[in-house]
Design a protein around this motif. Sequence first.
Motif, PDB file in Angstrom:
ATOM      1  N   LEU A   1       0.822  -1.206   0.000  1.00  0.00           N
ATOM      2  CA  LEU A   1       0.000   0.000   0.000  1.00  0.00           C
ATOM      3  C   LEU A   1       0.858   1.260   0.000  1.00  0.00           C
ATOM      4  O   LEU A   1       0.457   2.284  -0.547  1.00  0.00           O
ATOM      5  CB  LEU A   1      -0.933   0.001   1.213  1.00  0.00           C
ATOM      6  CG  LEU A   1      -1.960   1.131   1.261  1.00  0.00           C
ATOM      7  CD1 LEU A   1      -2.896   1.077   0.061  1.00  0.00           C
ATOM      8  CD2 LEU A   1      -2.748   1.089   2.559  1.00  0.00           C
ATOM      9  N   ARG A   2       2.029   1.197   0.605  1.00  0.00           N
ATOM     10  CA  ARG A   2       2.903   2.361   0.664  1.00  0.00           C
ATOM     11  C   ARG A   2       3.333   2.799  -0.740  1.00  0.00           C
ATOM     12  O   ARG A   2       3.181   3.962  -1.119  1.00  0.00           O
ATOM     13  CB  ARG A   2       4.128   2.040   1.518  1.00  0.00           C
ATOM     14  CG  ARG A   2       3.801   1.733   2.966  1.00  0.00           C
ATOM     15  CD  ARG A   2       5.018   1.214   3.728  1.00  0.00           C
ATOM     16  NE  ARG A   2       4.686   0.865   5.109  1.00  0.00           N
ATOM     17  CZ  ARG A   2       4.795   1.686   6.138  1.00  0.00           C
ATOM     18  NH1 ARG A   2       5.264   2.912   5.957  1.00  0.00           N
ATOM     19  NH2 ARG A   2       4.479   1.290   7.356  1.00  0.00           N
ATOM     20  N   GLY A   3       3.878   1.873  -1.504  1.00  0.00           N
ATOM     21  CA  GLY A   3       4.355   2.213  -2.838  1.00  0.00           C
ATOM     22  C   GLY A   3       3.248   2.581  -3.796  1.00  0.00           C
ATOM     23  O   GLY A   3       3.362   3.531  -4.568  1.00  0.00           O
ATOM     24  N   ALA A   4       2.143   1.827  -3.741  1.00  0.00           N
ATOM     25  CA  ALA A   4       1.029   2.109  -4.645  1.00  0.00           C
ATOM     26  C   ALA A   4       0.424   3.475  -4.350  1.00  0.00           C
ATOM     27  O   ALA A   4       0.099   4.237  -5.274  1.00  0.00           O
ATOM     28  CB  ALA A   4      -0.034   1.021  -4.524  1.00  0.00           C
ATOM     29  N   THR A   5       0.276   3.811  -3.078  1.00  0.00           N
ATOM     30  CA  THR A   5      -0.302   5.102  -2.709  1.00  0.00           C
ATOM     31  C   THR A   5       0.615   6.240  -3.121  1.00  0.00           C
ATOM     32  O   THR A   5       0.157   7.260  -3.676  1.00  0.00           O
ATOM     33  CB  THR A   5      -0.565   5.163  -1.195  1.00  0.00           C
ATOM     34  OG1 THR A   5      -1.492   4.125  -0.845  1.00  0.00           O
ATOM     35  CG2 THR A   5      -1.128   6.504  -0.784  1.00  0.00           C
ATOM     36  N   ASN A   6       1.913   6.089  -2.890  1.00  0.00           N
ATOM     37  CA  ASN A   6       2.845   7.141  -3.297  1.00  0.00           C
ATOM     38  C   ASN A   6       2.829   7.324  -4.811  1.00  0.00           C
ATOM     39  O   ASN A   6       2.851   8.458  -5.321  1.00  0.00           O
ATOM     40  CB  ASN A   6       4.260   6.822  -2.829  1.00  0.00           C
ATOM     41  CG  ASN A   6       5.201   7.988  -3.029  1.00  0.00           C
ATOM     42  OD1 ASN A   6       4.917   9.119  -2.634  1.00  0.00           O
ATOM     43  ND2 ASN A   6       6.333   7.735  -3.665  1.00  0.00           N
ATOM     44  N   ALA A   7       2.767   6.232  -5.550  1.00  0.00           N
ATOM     45  CA  ALA A   7       2.750   6.324  -7.013  1.00  0.00           C
ATOM     46  C   ALA A   7       1.485   7.017  -7.507  1.00  0.00           C
ATOM     47  O   ALA A   7       1.540   7.892  -8.388  1.00  0.00           O
ATOM     48  CB  ALA A   7       2.868   4.932  -7.621  1.00  0.00           C
TER      49      ALA A   7
ATOM     50  N   PRO B   1       4.726  -3.022 -10.156  1.00  0.00           N
ATOM     51  CA  PRO B   1       4.744  -3.573  -8.797  1.00  0.00           C
ATOM     52  C   PRO B   1       6.032  -3.286  -8.039  1.00  0.00           C
ATOM     53  O   PRO B   1       6.036  -3.303  -6.807  1.00  0.00           O
ATOM     54  CB  PRO B   1       4.560  -5.075  -9.005  1.00  0.00           C
ATOM     55  CG  PRO B   1       4.970  -5.322 -10.420  1.00  0.00           C
ATOM     56  CD  PRO B   1       4.625  -4.084 -11.177  1.00  0.00           C
ATOM     57  N   PHE B   2       7.146  -3.026  -8.761  1.00  0.00           N
ATOM     58  CA  PHE B   2       8.388  -2.797  -8.025  1.00  0.00           C
ATOM     59  C   PHE B   2       9.365  -1.886  -8.747  1.00  0.00           C
ATOM     60  O   PHE B   2       9.993  -1.041  -8.117  1.00  0.00           O
ATOM     61  CB  PHE B   2       9.078  -4.131  -7.684  1.00  0.00           C
ATOM     62  CG  PHE B   2       9.326  -5.024  -8.873  1.00  0.00           C
ATOM     63  CD1 PHE B   2      10.467  -4.904  -9.641  1.00  0.00           C
ATOM     64  CD2 PHE B   2       8.413  -6.010  -9.207  1.00  0.00           C
ATOM     65  CE1 PHE B   2      10.702  -5.738 -10.728  1.00  0.00           C
ATOM     66  CE2 PHE B   2       8.628  -6.848 -10.295  1.00  0.00           C
ATOM     67  CZ  PHE B   2       9.776  -6.705 -11.057  1.00  0.00           C
ATOM     68  N   ASP B   3       9.509  -1.990 -10.066  1.00  0.00           N
ATOM     69  CA  ASP B   3      10.582  -1.277 -10.765  1.00  0.00           C
ATOM     70  C   ASP B   3      10.135   0.127 -11.173  1.00  0.00           C
ATOM     71  O   ASP B   3      10.019   0.459 -12.344  1.00  0.00           O
ATOM     72  CB  ASP B   3      11.040  -2.087 -11.987  1.00  0.00           C
ATOM     73  CG  ASP B   3      12.391  -1.630 -12.514  1.00  0.00           C
ATOM     74  OD1 ASP B   3      13.251  -1.250 -11.692  1.00  0.00           O
ATOM     75  OD2 ASP B   3      12.590  -1.646 -13.742  1.00  0.00           O
ATOM     76  N   ASP B   4       9.893   0.960 -10.178  1.00  0.00           N
ATOM     77  CA  ASP B   4       9.374   2.300 -10.385  1.00  0.00           C
ATOM     78  C   ASP B   4       9.851   3.171  -9.229  1.00  0.00           C
ATOM     79  O   ASP B   4       9.742   2.766  -8.066  1.00  0.00           O
ATOM     80  CB  ASP B   4       7.842   2.250 -10.428  1.00  0.00           C
ATOM     81  CG  ASP B   4       7.220   3.628 -10.570  1.00  0.00           C
ATOM     82  OD1 ASP B   4       7.074   4.084 -11.724  1.00  0.00           O
ATOM     83  OD2 ASP B   4       6.890   4.238  -9.537  1.00  0.00           O
ATOM     84  N   PRO B   5      10.373   4.359  -9.501  1.00  0.00           N
ATOM     85  CA  PRO B   5      10.947   5.169  -8.415  1.00  0.00           C
ATOM     86  C   PRO B   5       9.933   5.566  -7.354  1.00  0.00           C
ATOM     87  O   PRO B   5      10.258   5.592  -6.159  1.00  0.00           O
ATOM     88  CB  PRO B   5      11.539   6.386  -9.136  1.00  0.00           C
ATOM     89  CG  PRO B   5      10.914   6.403 -10.487  1.00  0.00           C
ATOM     90  CD  PRO B   5      10.607   4.979 -10.826  1.00  0.00           C
ATOM     91  N   ALA B   6       8.690   5.887  -7.747  1.00  0.00           N
ATOM     92  CA  ALA B   6       7.687   6.270  -6.752  1.00  0.00           C
ATOM     93  C   ALA B   6       7.293   5.083  -5.879  1.00  0.00           C
ATOM     94  O   ALA B   6       7.059   5.232  -4.676  1.00  0.00           O
ATOM     95  CB  ALA B   6       6.461   6.854  -7.445  1.00  0.00           C
ATOM     96  N   VAL B   7       7.212   3.903  -6.481  1.00  0.00           N
ATOM     97  CA  VAL B   7       6.892   2.694  -5.722  1.00  0.00           C
ATOM     98  C   VAL B   7       8.022   2.369  -4.747  1.00  0.00           C
ATOM     99  O   VAL B   7       7.788   2.101  -3.560  1.00  0.00           O
ATOM    100  CB  VAL B   7       6.625   1.515  -6.673  1.00  0.00           C
ATOM    101  CG1 VAL B   7       6.524   0.200  -5.911  1.00  0.00           C
ATOM    102  CG2 VAL B   7       5.337   1.755  -7.469  1.00  0.00           C
ATOM    103  N   VAL B   8       9.252   2.405  -5.226  1.00  0.00           N
ATOM    104  CA  VAL B   8      10.406   2.117  -4.361  1.00  0.00           C
ATOM    105  C   VAL B   8      10.470   3.117  -3.202  1.00  0.00           C
ATOM    106  O   VAL B   8      10.702   2.736  -2.049  1.00  0.00           O
ATOM    107  CB  VAL B   8      11.711   2.132  -5.176  1.00  0.00           C
ATOM    108  CG1 VAL B   8      12.930   2.063  -4.257  1.00  0.00           C
ATOM    109  CG2 VAL B   8      11.736   0.972  -6.166  1.00  0.00           C
ATOM    110  N   ALA B   9      10.263   4.395  -3.495  1.00  0.00           N
ATOM    111  CA  ALA B   9      10.309   5.412  -2.443  1.00  0.00           C
ATOM    112  C   ALA B   9       9.225   5.165  -1.397  1.00  0.00           C
ATOM    113  O   ALA B   9       9.457   5.316  -0.192  1.00  0.00           O
ATOM    114  CB  ALA B   9      10.171   6.803  -3.044  1.00  0.00           C
ATOM    115  N   GLY B  10       8.038   4.776  -1.853  1.00  0.00           N
ATOM    116  CA  GLY B  10       6.966   4.479  -0.906  1.00  0.00           C
ATOM    117  C   GLY B  10       7.315   3.313   0.000  1.00  0.00           C
ATOM    118  O   GLY B  10       7.108   3.365   1.212  1.00  0.00           O
ATOM    119  N   GLN B  11       7.873   2.239  -0.576  1.00  0.00           N
ATOM    120  CA  GLN B  11       8.276   1.100   0.253  1.00  0.00           C
ATOM    121  C   GLN B  11       9.398   1.492   1.210  1.00  0.00           C
ATOM    122  O   GLN B  11       9.499   0.969   2.328  1.00  0.00           O
ATOM    123  CB  GLN B  11       8.736  -0.093  -0.607  1.00  0.00           C
ATOM    124  CG  GLN B  11       7.954  -0.391  -1.860  1.00  0.00           C
ATOM    125  CD  GLN B  11       6.470  -0.600  -1.721  1.00  0.00           C
ATOM    126  OE1 GLN B  11       5.834  -0.095  -0.802  1.00  0.00           O
ATOM    127  NE2 GLN B  11       5.879  -1.315  -2.675  1.00  0.00           N
TER     128      GLN B  11
END
Length: 318
Positions: free
Chosen positions: A50-56, A143-153
């Motif tokens: 939820l962290r990465g998806a919400t940030n993205a 699901p993972f290889d994205d800067p906004a997703v990584v930052a959220g996680q």
Amino acid sequence: MTLPVTLDDIRAAEARIRGHVRRTPMLADPRLSGLVLKMEHRQETGAFKLRGATNAVLSLPPERLARGVVTASTGNHGRALAHAARAAGVRAVVCLSRLVPPNKVAAVRELGAEVRITGDSQDEAMAEVARAVAAEGLTEVPPFDDPAVVAGQGTLGLEILGDLPAPRQVLVPLSGGGLASGVAAAVKALSPQTRMVGVSMERGAAMAASLAAGHPVTVAELPTLADSLGGGVGLENRITFAMCRALLDEVILVSEDEIAAAMRHIHAVTGDAVEGAAAVGVAAVLAGRAPAAGTVALLSGGNIAPEAFARILDGGRA
């Protein structure tokens, strides 16, 4: 080296998603002296995703967000994106392979997303995402290889150090690398002496195989208790492979029996049912391949079918 996701990016993500996700607790394991459990399986939607998806989603320009979002998932990221999209009032399409457990498919549907079941691997599901982007104008939230997703996680790393400023090591489930690279980026920036250890299953661990080969490789997806760790890293991986290679001090692989034993152990000390992917760090400790003292094990998700968990408690593997 300059990393594609920095501490500043993670701090910005923390500010962006504050109020949209839970700050999850830490718990000292009463049976393994010195081990601390990060209880992220108690996150809204039952997993860290939820962290990465919400940030993205919150990072997208309004015109792109209005067209809707799409992703491929082994279940938890799809559920997270469905939740974040519903909160933003936009369409979500989630592409899943036939290996995704039915309870996770149902959870995505219940959040209002359109579910597309396609193929027998994460790679086939990702091919449907590419088609939807090209044909329907949807915006992909990987699901993972994205800067906004990584930052959220990575906000998980900030939370861990907020409660325990300088752990000896952090054990983090390792799949496509979004969680591991984000948490490692935060932890290494603030506590360079802390060891970052990625833990995965022996059956079909794509990032572990890629790191060993020195470049992204494809591995066969196999049934495993740690189904959330299945799927490839993408042969054109832009972010997480390089970050994991730079930031992880070690990778440990655990067996199916070791994962099952860890799931039973976690239930005994917390009363909670966690999925296999969440138990891999504790599995490494129980198997004697990682010390308990000074260690944080990140419990990444709790989305397991009750009947499957009951079989594990009875001594089976699922």
